[in-house]
Design a protein around this motif. Structure first.
Motif, PDB file in Angstrom:
ATOM      1  N   LEU A 368      10.310  -1.352  14.176  1.00 54.51           N
ATOM      2  CA  LEU A 368       9.160  -0.717  13.530  1.00 54.51           C
ATOM      3  C   LEU A 368       8.876  -1.338  12.173  1.00 54.51           C
ATOM      4  CD1 LEU A 368       9.699   3.054  14.448  1.00 54.51           C
ATOM      5  CD2 LEU A 368       8.150   1.382  15.494  1.00 54.51           C
ATOM      6  N   LEU A 369       9.931  -1.666  11.423  1.00 56.98           N
ATOM      7  CA  LEU A 369       9.743  -2.324  10.135  1.00 56.98           C
ATOM      8  C   LEU A 369       9.136  -3.707  10.340  1.00 56.98           C
ATOM      9  CD1 LEU A 369      10.160  -2.492   7.057  1.00 56.98           C
ATOM     10  CD2 LEU A 369      12.473  -3.374   7.511  1.00 56.98           C
ATOM     11  N   GLY A 370       9.625  -4.420  11.355  1.00 61.04           N
ATOM     12  CA  GLY A 370       9.101  -5.750  11.618  1.00 61.04           C
ATOM     13  C   GLY A 370       7.620  -5.733  11.943  1.00 61.04           C
ATOM     14  N   LEU A 371       7.199  -4.802  12.788  1.00 58.13           N
ATOM     15  CA  LEU A 371       5.789  -4.722  13.148  1.00 58.13           C
ATOM     16  C   LEU A 371       4.942  -4.316  11.946  1.00 58.13           C
ATOM     17  CD1 LEU A 371       3.534  -4.850  15.212  1.00 58.13           C
ATOM     18  CD2 LEU A 371       4.084  -2.490  15.882  1.00 58.13           C
ATOM     19  N   ARG A 372       5.434  -3.391  11.155  1.00 57.30           N
ATOM     20  CA  ARG A 372       4.685  -2.956   9.969  1.00 57.30           C
ATOM     21  C   ARG A 372       4.456  -4.135   9.021  1.00 57.30           C
ATOM     22  NH1 ARG A 372       3.757   2.013   7.708  1.00 57.30           N
ATOM     23  NH2 ARG A 372       3.437   2.053   5.448  1.00 57.30           N
ATOM     24  N   ARG A 373       5.521  -4.885   8.790  1.00 59.32           N
ATOM     25  CA  ARG A 373       5.379  -6.045   7.902  1.00 59.32           C
ATOM     26  C   ARG A 373       4.506  -7.126   8.522  1.00 59.32           C
ATOM     27  NH1 ARG A 373      11.515  -6.704   5.303  1.00 59.32           N
ATOM     28  NH2 ARG A 373      11.285  -4.975   3.806  1.00 59.32           N
ATOM     29  N   ALA A 374       4.616  -7.309   9.831  1.00 65.63           N
ATOM     30  CA  ALA A 374       3.809  -8.330  10.501  1.00 65.63           C
ATOM     31  C   ALA A 374       2.325  -8.020  10.365  1.00 65.63           C
ATOM     32  CB  ALA A 374       4.206  -8.421  11.972  1.00 65.63           C
ATOM     33  N   ARG A 375       1.948  -6.766  10.551  1.00 66.91           N
ATOM     34  CA  ARG A 375       0.544  -6.388  10.416  1.00 66.91           C
ATOM     35  C   ARG A 375       0.058  -6.604   8.987  1.00 66.91           C
ATOM     36  NH1 ARG A 375      -1.369  -2.133  14.282  1.00 66.91           N
ATOM     37  NH2 ARG A 375      -2.272  -1.071  12.470  1.00 66.91           N
ATOM     38  N   ALA A 376       0.889  -6.235   8.021  1.00 69.97           N
ATOM     39  CA  ALA A 376       0.511  -6.434   6.621  1.00 69.97           C
ATOM     40  C   ALA A 376       0.413  -7.918   6.278  1.00 69.97           C
ATOM     41  CB  ALA A 376       1.525  -5.742   5.714  1.00 69.97           C
ATOM     42  N   ALA A 377       1.369  -8.705   6.773  1.00 69.42           N
ATOM     43  CA  ALA A 377       1.368 -10.137   6.488  1.00 69.42           C
ATOM     44  C   ALA A 377       0.160 -10.825   7.111  1.00 69.42           C
ATOM     45  CB  ALA A 377       2.658 -10.766   6.991  1.00 69.42           C
ATOM     46  N   THR A 378      -0.212 -10.413   8.327  1.00 66.02           N
ATOM     47  CA  THR A 378      -1.368 -11.008   8.985  1.00 66.02           C
ATOM     48  C   THR A 378      -2.645 -10.705   8.227  1.00 66.02           C
ATOM     49  OG1 THR A 378      -0.337 -10.969  11.162  1.00 66.02           O
ATOM     50  CG2 THR A 378      -2.745 -11.005  11.091  1.00 66.02           C
ATOM     51  N   MET A 379      -2.799  -9.480   7.785  1.00 62.21           N
ATOM     52  CA  MET A 379      -3.995  -9.146   7.016  1.00 62.21           C
ATOM     53  C   MET A 379      -4.035  -9.889   5.687  1.00 62.21           C
ATOM     54  SD  MET A 379      -5.201  -5.215   7.535  1.00 62.21           S
ATOM     55  CE  MET A 379      -6.324  -5.501   6.173  1.00 62.21           C
ATOM     56  N   LEU A 380      -2.882 -10.077   5.074  1.00 57.66           N
ATOM     57  CA  LEU A 380      -2.832 -10.882   3.859  1.00 57.66           C
ATOM     58  C   LEU A 380      -3.271 -12.313   4.172  1.00 57.66           C
ATOM     59  CD1 LEU A 380      -1.982 -11.396   0.891  1.00 57.66           C
ATOM     60  CD2 LEU A 380       0.347 -11.757   1.742  1.00 57.66           C
ATOM     61  N   MET A 381      -2.717 -12.891   5.242  1.00 58.15           N
ATOM     62  CA  MET A 381      -3.021 -14.265   5.607  1.00 58.15           C
ATOM     63  C   MET A 381      -4.505 -14.458   5.917  1.00 58.15           C
ATOM     64  SD  MET A 381      -1.547 -16.485   8.845  1.00 58.15           S
ATOM     65  CE  MET A 381      -2.513 -15.637  10.097  1.00 58.15           C
ATOM     66  N   LEU A 382      -5.081 -13.551   6.707  1.00 61.22           N
ATOM     67  CA  LEU A 382      -6.469 -13.719   7.130  1.00 61.22           C
ATOM     68  C   LEU A 382      -7.466 -13.499   6.003  1.00 61.22           C
ATOM     69  CD1 LEU A 382      -6.380 -12.080  10.671  1.00 61.22           C
ATOM     70  CD2 LEU A 382      -6.470 -14.518  10.111  1.00 61.22           C
ATOM     71  N   ALA A 383      -7.017 -12.984   4.875  1.00 59.03           N
ATOM     72  CA  ALA A 383      -7.894 -12.820   3.720  1.00 59.03           C
ATOM     73  C   ALA A 383      -7.903 -14.041   2.816  1.00 59.03           C
ATOM     74  CB  ALA A 383      -7.467 -11.592   2.911  1.00 59.03           C
ATOM     75  N   LEU A 384      -7.051 -15.014   3.097  1.00 51.34           N
ATOM     76  CA  LEU A 384      -6.942 -16.179   2.228  1.00 51.34           C
ATOM     77  C   LEU A 384      -7.978 -17.240   2.598  1.00 51.34           C
ATOM     78  CD1 LEU A 384      -3.042 -16.477   2.248  1.00 51.34           C
ATOM     79  CD2 LEU A 384      -4.474 -15.641   0.366  1.00 51.34           C
ATOM     80  N   PRO A 385      -8.492 -17.971   1.622  1.00 50.57           N
ATOM     81  CA  PRO A 385      -9.449 -19.034   1.929  1.00 50.57           C
ATOM     82  C   PRO A 385      -8.771 -20.199   2.641  1.00 50.57           C
ATOM     83  CG  PRO A 385      -8.921 -19.006  -0.421  1.00 50.57           C
ATOM     84  CD  PRO A 385      -8.282 -17.794   0.179  1.00 50.57           C
ATOM     85  N   GLY A 386      -9.467 -20.769   3.611  1.00 57.16           N
ATOM     86  CA  GLY A 386      -8.911 -21.873   4.385  1.00 57.16           C
ATOM     87  C   GLY A 386      -8.928 -21.543   5.859  1.00 57.16           C
ATOM     88  N   SER A 387      -8.054 -22.202   6.601  1.00 61.13           N
ATOM     89  CA  SER A 387      -7.980 -22.053   8.057  1.00 61.13           C
ATOM     90  C   SER A 387      -6.676 -21.375   8.437  1.00 61.13           C
ATOM     91  CB  SER A 387      -8.071 -23.437   8.713  1.00 61.13           C
ATOM     92  OG  SER A 387      -7.961 -23.352  10.109  1.00 61.13           O
TER      93      SER A 387
END
Length: 551
Positions: A368-387
């Motif tokens: 559960l911790l892994g999935l929570r962090r994964a979702r947060a990390a993905t949203m952080l990543m997809l907000a960054l400029p670039g590809s």
């Protein structure tokens, strides 16, 4: 020809990696194929990605899941035919998806026609000169030419038996014994791969992911080298400030300049993306100078710990390094070679790249911790400029498959290390489509080349479709908002006042706040566009990322 500088599609694209043998199986033999993939492409279009990168589907003995290529201009019968590829490309074009194929130029299969000719030829022959054959050391040549070790474990040299039955020369293989390294100083090798590029470009592909793009040239003399004990297998010592003689040699750059010139002659912004495990980022930027590759994978970002200081540093360093040469930064969290980030971000022990995790690994993740962090990390990543790059199944929240039976494992790493390293099978298990179908919808027969965990049922795509709060819908919404607000083309401005455990920045008209600490964080005014978790009355919880429309 290329369009206006800065507008090329690859500068902001979200690219989805398909691992063909594990994506969709059309003929029911338990191994994915091009026909099966074609039927599932509409799901990727609905997800909202821009392009699809396919791991190798070339003719191959499959000793390393297709990264041992016997013919670069044909499809392995396991996956289908060239006609199947043409049908796939046509469907992708109809859906607005670009196609990127995986090129493996560092090495071939030992079944490649060239290597078979080399084995039959004499030492010093033109046939041997296509690969890195060397005489052994010692009076009888029984000692390998140097001390290099394979990425998969064990020596990087194998001795052959000559045609007359006598012990012969040694050949270099940085990976498996079935994957001999080409000698890229040989013009014949260079010309062969220019022809391979033309073959696929003429067939309509939009670009190439270049496997081991940092390893094609070796240092003169092939000197001995012992990497630090803690070095990851693909970095091999660069982490300690060293440049191993088999990685990141300057001779690779003229090769990629010639490739770039070739691609520039084709319409439609064709692109090169390098798998280059190069440290530091400032050095990696050399791979994406204006006349070389268009992108390279940002493994420094992938490997960064889940702490605010480390994340901020790698984001700043990435934007500075790639920006210094006019290239977009890329962002990636998972692929076919690393522990899935829904598990990796919750590990509590060191896990060098390529080792994998299994039942006896130390510091196994809490799901559960892994999935929570994964979702947060993905949203952080997809907000960054670039590809950004996504790996198949991560949009379902899939964790690493840890409890695979020993007898089911197939990664060469597992065998070459005598089971000491689990390798990469855990991230390569066929993905689930329908909860109550055979093999969870991977095919109609229930066959699967790697066993699927029972927990995959609850993560199946059909159970997540349209379900508020599901990981699939989070990804879909994030990609939609990313496109609507042009986040990939934006710029980053850090915001202060949120404390040392929080990442807060503005990209265009979106404010992004990621709480990597333990205490809730108060949020500013504005419309919440998307959140990776539930916002409590106390504020943004731990391991959660939110996007807010900037007033």
């Amino acid at each position: 020809m290329t369009t206006t500088l800065g507008a090329e599609w690859w500068r902001s694209a979200v690219i989805y990696q398909v691992y063909p043998r594990s994506f969709a199986d059309g003929d029911g033999d338990g191994i994915g194929d091009l026909a099966g993939i074609t039927t599932r492409l509409p799901a990727l279009a609905r997800l909202g990605v821009d392009a699809v990168w396919f791991s190798p589907f070339f003719r191959s003995p499959q000793k390393d899941a297709g990264y041992d290529v016997a013919d670069y201009c044909d499809i392995d019968p396991l996956f289908g035919t060239l006609a199947d590829f043409d049908a796939l490309r046509a469907e992708a074009t109809e859906l607005g998806l670009r196609i990127i194929v995986d090129l493996v130029p560092n090495h071939s299969s030992d079944q490649h026609r060239w290597f078979q000719e080399a084995l039959a030829a004499a030492p010093g022959s033109p046939e041997r000169a296509r690969y890195l054959f060397r005489d052994g050391l010692g009076a009888d040549g029984s000692v390998p030419p140097n001390n290099w070790q394979s990425v998969f474990g064990g020596p990087a040299w194998t001795r052959i038996t000559e045609a007359d039955g006598a012990p012969g020369q040694w050949y270099l293989h940085l990976f498996d014994t079935s994957q001999p390294d080409f000698d890229w100083s040989n013009r014949e090798v260079q010309e062969q791969f220019l022809d391979v590029l033309r073959f696929w470009l003429d067939r309509g592909v939009d670009g190439f992911r270049v496997d081991v793009a940092h390893g094609m040239i070796k240092a003169d003399g092939l000197p001995d080298y012992t990497p630090p004990a803690e070095a990851g297998s693909m970095g091999g010592g660069q982490e300690a400030g060293e440049t191993p003689p088999y990685w990141a040699q300057p001779g690779v750059h003229p090769i990629f300049r010639e490739w770039r010139e070739l691609l520039n002659g084709y319409e439609g912004d064709r692109m090169l993306a390098g798998e280059a495990w190069v440290d530091p980022l400032a050095k990696l930027a050399d791979w994406v100078r204006p006349d070389e590759m268009h992108q390279t994978f940002n493994f420094a970002y992938l490997e960064t710990p889940w702490t605010a200081d480390a994340q901020r540093t790698v984001i700043d360093d990435s934007l500075a390094a790639f920006g210094s040469v006019g290239a977009p930064s890329t962002w990636v969290l998972s692929n076919h070679d690393v522990v899935r980030h829904a598990s990796r971000l919750a590990l509590t022990a060191e896990n060098p790249q390529g080792d994998g995790i299994g039942p006896k690994s130390k510091g196994l993740p809490e799901p559960l911790l892994g999935l929570r962090r994964a979702r947060a990390a993905t949203m952080l990543m997809l907000a960054l400029p670039g590809s950004a790059y996504l790996y198949q199944g991560e949009e379902l929240g899939l964790p690493e498959a840890i409890d695979l039976p020993d007898e089911a494992r197939q990664d060469p790493t597992w065998f070459r290390t005598g089971g000491e390293r689990y390798g990469r099978d855990g991230c390569r298990v066929p993905i689930p489509w329908e909860a109550d179908a055979p093999a969870y919808g991977f095919n109609a027969t229930g066959a699967s080349w790697l066993p699927q965990p029972a927990g995959y049922r609850e993560m199946s795509r059909d159970l997540q479709e349209g379900r508020a709060g599901s990981t699939l819908e989070l990804y879909r919404r994030a990609l939609s908002v990313r496109r609507a607000h042009a986040l990939g083309h934006g710029s980053l401005e850090w915001l202060g006042g949120y404390g040392p455990s929080v990442l807060a920045f503005r990209n265009g008209d979106v404010t992004v706040i990621a709480n990597l600490g333990e205490e809730p964080v108060a949020l500013p005014a504005g419309e919440t566009l998307l959140c990776s978790g539930e916002i409590s009355r106390a504020g943004l919880p731990s391991d959660t990322t939110v996007w807010i429309a900037t007033p």
